[in-house]
Design a protein around this motif. Sequence first.
Motif, short mmCIF file in Angstrom:
data_model
loop_
_atom_site.label_atom_id
_atom_site.label_comp_id
_atom_site.label_asym_id
_atom_site.label_seq_id
_atom_site.Cartn_x
_atom_site.Cartn_y
_atom_site.Cartn_z
N TYR A 604 -14.05 -21.82 32.43
CA TYR A 604 -13.37 -21.73 33.71
C TYR A 604 -13.86 -20.48 34.43
N MET A 605 -13.72 -20.47 35.74
CA MET A 605 -14.14 -19.29 36.49
C MET A 605 -13.17 -19.04 37.65
N VAL A 606 -13.10 -17.77 38.04
CA VAL A 606 -12.24 -17.39 39.15
C VAL A 606 -12.87 -16.22 39.88
N GLY A 607 -12.84 -16.29 41.21
CA GLY A 607 -13.32 -15.18 42.02
C GLY A 607 -12.16 -14.28 42.41
N VAL A 608 -12.38 -12.97 42.36
CA VAL A 608 -11.31 -12.00 42.64
C VAL A 608 -11.86 -10.85 43.47
N VAL A 670 -15.06 -6.90 29.50
CA VAL A 670 -14.31 -7.95 28.82
C VAL A 670 -12.82 -7.68 29.04
N VAL A 671 -12.09 -8.69 29.49
CA VAL A 671 -10.65 -8.53 29.73
C VAL A 671 -9.89 -9.15 28.56
N GLN A 687 -14.84 -16.79 33.00
CA GLN A 687 -15.68 -15.76 33.62
C GLN A 687 -15.10 -15.42 34.98
N ILE A 688 -15.15 -14.13 35.31
CA ILE A 688 -14.51 -13.62 36.54
C ILE A 688 -15.59 -13.01 37.43
N LEU A 689 -15.65 -13.52 38.67
CA LEU A 689 -16.66 -13.07 39.64
C LEU A 689 -16.01 -12.18 40.68
N LEU A 690 -16.82 -11.37 41.34
CA LEU A 690 -16.32 -10.56 42.46
C LEU A 690 -16.51 -11.36 43.74
N ASN A 691 -15.50 -12.15 44.08
CA ASN A 691 -15.56 -13.02 45.25
C ASN A 691 -14.15 -13.44 45.59
N GLY A 692 -13.55 -12.84 46.59
CA GLY A 692 -12.16 -13.13 46.91
C GLY A 692 -11.95 -13.87 48.21
#
Length: 870
Positions: A604-608, A670-671, A687-692
């Motif tokens: 899964y992925m999420v932009g933040v 790593v979170v 995985q967490i991207l820098l994209n909000g």
Amino acid sequence: MSYQEINSKPPWFGEWLLRSFCSYDFLNTALWDMEEIYIDNIKLKGKNKAKWLYLKEACGVIYHLYFKGNSHYATNNIAMVKNNIIVALRSIKKNKGNGFVNILGLSSALILFLLTTIYTSYEFSYDSYHEHSDNIYRVYKSINVIDDPDYRDSGTPGPLANALTTEFPAIVGAARIINWGKLLVEMGGEKYIEPDIFPADPSIFNIFSFEAVSGKIDDFIADPFTMAISETIAMKYFNRTDVVGESVTFNKKYPMKITGVFKDMPENSSFKMDIIVHFESIVSEYEQSLARWGNNPFYTYLRVEENVDAKALEAQLTSIRAKYANDPMDEDGQDVTYFLQPLKDVHFERNIQGSLGTPVNGQRLQNYFIISVIILIMACVNYVNLATAESIVRMKEVGIRKAIGAKRANLIAQFMISSGLVVFFAMAFSTLVTFLVLPAFANFVERPLKLEFFDPRLLSFLLATWFGLTLISGLYPALMASRFNPLQALSGRGLVKAKGGILRKGLVVFQFTVSIILILAAIVLVKQLRYIDNLDTGYSRDNIVILSTRDDAVDDRLDNYMEELRKISGVSTVATSWSLPTNVTSNTQANWNGITDAERLPMYMVGVTHDFFDLYDIEVIEGRSFDKDIKTDRKSILLNETAVKELGWENPIGREMITQAGVKTQVIGVVKDFHIKSLRDKIEPLQILLNGRYAILAVKINADLYETLVKIEELYESYSPIHPFEYRLFEDVYDKAYAEESKMAKLAFWITLLAISIACLGLYGLASHRVEQMVKELGVRKVMGATTNNLLSLLSRDFLKLLGISFLVAGPVAYYVMNLWLDGFAYHTQFGVTSFILALVLIGIVAIVAIGYRTYTAAVGNPVEALRQE
């Protein structure tokens, strides 16, 4: 034809009908004629057919006698039935205690049964109003590369609908639908915010059933930039329904002409549409190409011709992508298989990701109904026990009636009429109470439930229920009482056989087994909800507010808006993310240069934005978080613990990965694992991207919540004077995810309380029966010096044995069932010994209270009164 067949006795129930409703002077003639007809039918049509014909003729004789026949016979028979009713009423009045207990128990169970029946009937009526509901299907898909064999998704690509109608002539029509939510609608200077607008293909009106109020169905959204609306929306915008030709504007840039008005879709729809616009008018809003098979934001519904084999059609869907897509694989490499789901199942399917409506748990509804039926049976068991105990008291009455010539069928009719009256009073009371409490219950389950007294279906249902309960609860006591020997009955010695006692005890064991199962289920349910509430989810929920950014005026200046928010006193942190931590839905695959097929891992992925981790208190346990001063973080990612573990990386920091868009990134941190979905699901790799951008805006408040919200609203209005200010508390969003379990716990509490109460009434009935049988024995024992404690021990011993047997039966059943339910949660409490001990103590206390009063009054009674009669 054999001698035995010719002389075969007619079916007992048919003979009983005649004996119950025919007067003595007419009965012998009627029976003689009926038996001759019965024997003739055996010769001509066979024994089974003859039985049904006998029953039919018996009913015809009764109808003819009462409504078409000789008035003398009708008067005599009506007088006989009237006399039986009077005797039954006198018996109920004389035994007020038993009558009250019977009516209370039956009416309580009936209230639950009626509420459950109304509720489940409504839920299972969803979408049935569509004319072709049996031939309508939703298309859903599985993605074969996702490491989950049960994964299903209702999102489909834009070209699919046209490909289906082109490839399969049996498909009458296919339509794409998408939910375009919370838009600004302008009309004649008035502005509205509509929560749900549905772009769809014109063929939608050939699939679902709509009733035109204004305009013609065939003209609805036939052309681009047209729309059809419901009566409610027409009255809201124009205060009238003849609005064909009027125009409105969406989001200041989409002029839409109204081409039709339709009746509001019923509430029992798996999804409701009030505004339907031509699909291709707004495609640019999503920047999606209708020709791309890799984009799956659309819902596809189709209707097939009558008698089409849906399974055979579904099997042919595998050829669709290979034939119509440029590449049978999606652009992101996902191999897809399509399936068809009947419309009637959509409302109950919770395992398919994404839905236009909110599905419910169909199995849980069925369980509620089954439990209500079991509790109703428990109430009938109570009646049987109490009526059996009462029949012993009425032995002399039965003996006198038999001595003066009453037939067994007449005695059975009398007891059945008595039972019918008790059931009638219970049903009348329960129906009234159901009518009064239904609004509160409807509010609790959030459904528009109603009870219409003069609905023929309801009257038929109540009549059938009355007849069934009368037969179930009254037949055994009636048969038992009618078997008494008149001499023994007149002397006060009824024949109560051992097997009858075993049956009554078995029924009580059944009652307490059900009660103990429900108690254990309620205990485990409450423990699981507390476990969920106290579980460390890996993120904070307190004092976090989710703000709306639907207005382009806000979204286009989102960075400025967020900076202004940070300046407000009381706001500590501001961040955006593609989704809330509770519901991450975007997925991809782990990818890097030189990856092998064995190393492919669905993720899964999420932009933040930068402050996401601080706002939700998500801990970075290795490496670092995103830094505003480091420009290269735009090409950096963080992984969660589960992703690192499943990738098998001992040193993930600095490892290179490639995003779905083909961008090379570097792992910088790593979170700590946090729950990205419901607690029913295990934690997945992330995985967490820098994209909000295009995301959910959240604000953390460290001062008075509502004072700070007032300041935020003032800022919002300076950015968006048109769209109303909207917010949600993150705590409420989290609680809503488990609202169904919370409701289930409340229902379980009341159902369990009712079951225990009815079981206690059953135990009271058995105690009454036991005391009536032992009244003289108790008198003798007391004269011989037995103390009250001795008698209490004697009377209670058997009941405690029954309780022990019930617990031994209920324990394993409850353990198995509740462990199955707990297995639905990836993280759950344990079904421990304490649950069994608590249930045993609780049911023991309740049982002692139930039998205590009746046994105590018997133990302290005057022995002279018990020994006076022989």
